[in-house]
Design an enzyme around this catalytic site. Sequence first.
Site, PDB file in Angstrom:
ATOM      1  CG  HIS A   1      -3.922  -9.087  -1.269  1.00 44.35           C
ATOM      2  ND1 HIS A   1      -3.239  -8.280  -0.384  1.00 44.35           N
ATOM      3  CD2 HIS A   1      -3.540 -10.355  -0.973  1.00 44.35           C
ATOM      4  CE1 HIS A   1      -2.507  -9.045   0.414  1.00 44.35           C
ATOM      5  NE2 HIS A   1      -2.671 -10.302   0.068  1.00 44.35           N
TER       6      HIS A   1
ATOM      7  CB  CYS B   1     -22.973 -12.178 -11.110  1.00 42.94           C
ATOM      8  SG  CYS B   1     -24.456 -12.973 -10.443  1.00 42.94           S
TER       9      CYS B   1
ATOM     10  CB  ALA C   1      -0.939  -0.014   1.215  1.00 44.29           C
TER      11      ALA C   1
HETATM   12  N1  APR Z   1       7.193   5.074   0.404  1.00 43.54           N
HETATM   13  C1  APR Z   1       7.691   4.016   1.096  1.00 43.54           C
HETATM   14  N2  APR Z   1       7.020   3.408   2.100  1.00 43.54           N
HETATM   15  C2  APR Z   1       5.801   3.900   2.413  1.00 43.54           C
HETATM   16  C3  APR Z   1       5.228   5.005   1.749  1.00 43.54           C
HETATM   17  C4  APR Z   1       5.973   5.593   0.704  1.00 43.54           C
HETATM   18  N3  APR Z   1       5.524   6.636   0.002  1.00 43.54           N
HETATM   19  N4  APR Z   1       4.000   5.240   2.307  1.00 43.54           N
HETATM   20  C5  APR Z   1       3.834   4.321   3.284  1.00 43.54           C
HETATM   21  N5  APR Z   1       4.907   3.522   3.341  1.00 43.54           N
HETATM   22  C6  APR Z   1       5.109   2.338   4.175  1.00 43.54           C
HETATM   23  C7  APR Z   1       4.575   2.437   5.572  1.00 43.54           C
HETATM   24  O1  APR Z   1       5.581   2.907   6.446  1.00 43.54           O
HETATM   25  C8  APR Z   1       4.205   0.978   5.866  1.00 43.54           C
HETATM   26  O2  APR Z   1       5.285   0.292   6.490  1.00 43.54           O
HETATM   27  O3  APR Z   1       4.370   1.323   3.532  1.00 43.54           O
HETATM   28  C9  APR Z   1       3.965   0.355   4.491  1.00 43.54           C
HETATM   29  C10 APR Z   1       2.514   0.016   4.237  1.00 43.54           C
HETATM   30  O4  APR Z   1       2.176  -1.046   5.092  1.00 43.54           O
HETATM   31  P1  APR Z   1       0.643  -1.473   5.241  1.00 43.54           P
HETATM   32  O5  APR Z   1      -0.178  -0.246   5.467  1.00 43.54           O
HETATM   33  O6  APR Z   1       0.617  -2.576   6.248  1.00 43.54           O
HETATM   34  O7  APR Z   1       0.246  -2.026   3.813  1.00 43.54           O
HETATM   35  P2  APR Z   1       0.586  -3.447   3.201  1.00 43.54           P
HETATM   36  O8  APR Z   1       1.898  -3.951   3.677  1.00 43.54           O
HETATM   37  O9  APR Z   1       0.411  -3.335   1.734  1.00 43.54           O
HETATM   38  O10 APR Z   1      -0.601  -4.362   3.799  1.00 43.54           O
HETATM   39  C11 APR Z   1      -0.683  -5.686   3.310  1.00 43.54           C
HETATM   40  O11 APR Z   1      -2.797  -5.905   4.440  1.00 43.54           O
HETATM   41  O12 APR Z   1      -4.972  -5.408   5.010  1.00 43.54           O
HETATM   42  C12 APR Z   1      -4.178  -6.050   4.128  1.00 43.54           C
HETATM   43  O13 APR Z   1      -4.976  -6.574   2.009  1.00 43.54           O
HETATM   44  C13 APR Z   1      -4.382  -5.543   2.739  1.00 43.54           C
HETATM   45  O14 APR Z   1      -2.816  -5.723   0.914  1.00 43.54           O
HETATM   46  C14 APR Z   1      -2.966  -5.266   2.250  1.00 43.54           C
HETATM   47  C15 APR Z   1      -2.130  -6.078   3.214  1.00 43.54           C
END
Ligand code: APR
Length: 241
Positions: free
Chosen positions: A121, A129, A24
């Site tokens: 994901h 549907c 994300a």
């Molecule tokens: N550049 C680098 N890192 C970043 C940036 C950026 N611009 N913005 C945010 N981050 C980092 C944050 O510090 C965090 O450690 O990205 C990481 C995002 O982590 P999460 O929010 O946990 O997202 P993610 O790892 O993709 O989550 C995995 O969890 O809920 C489920 O399905 C959902 O795919 C998701 C999965």
Amino acid sequence: MEEAIQTLQQWVDESQHIVFFGGAGVSTESGIPDFRSVDGLYHQQYSQPPETILSHTYFERHTEEFFRFYRNKMLFPDAQPNNAHRKLAELEQAGKLTAVVTQNIDGLHQKAGSQCVYELHGAVSRNYCTRCHRFYPMDAVMQSEAVPHCDCGGIIKPDVVLYEECLDNATVDGAVRAIAQADLLIVAGTSLVVYPAAGLINYYRGRRLVLINLEPTSADARADLVLHDKVGRVLEQLQVR
Ligand code: APR
């Protein structure tokens, strides 16, 4: 930081099979909040934890509430690719990057021009549907009131992997194969706390594991290069040659 960027540039220059594994944090520079940062989705107040709402059980038992949350918090139809998405597409077009493996469902990698994208994901652009399996675009969910229904009367379900659901085997197989054959693995914008997705980076056999993440992760210790910086800012500095 500059020295780290120079090292990354050298490794990119020397690699022909780069794989990018993202989360994300790759889309926050496009205005899409991540989940676990302090301003992320999972730190906002809801009646239930988002992990509960975004689960198969909740979809089945509280379908209307699921769609209210999903429409408000998971759909960003106006979001545009950022420098990270664009540079990765450029690296693929130059024949240096073989695949993007993403946990994101926003489709921004494809919007930027990436061809080989493994969406672990799923994607908000695909909706089916549950009764006749007819395909529907995101608008069918965006523009519907309460629970979106197919002409046949079935519920239209987004093709995203909810908690309690399995990942698509073919997608995982493709991602594992790409990671196992990579000569450079760049992991970025992910907290690496959600499995099985986070476990896929363990298939990497190379000696150049790069981590680009604002916060430390569990993989920092075994990475060969760590940049605690914005992934868009780091990648935009790379030359593709
Ligand atoms: N550049 C680098 N890192 C970043 C940036 C950026 N611009 N913005 C945010 N981050 C980092 C944050 O510090 C965090 O450690 O990205 C990481 C995002 O982590 P999460 O929010 O946990 O997202 P993610 O790892 O993709 O989550 C995995 O969890 O809920 C489920 O399905 C959902 O795919 C998701 C999965």
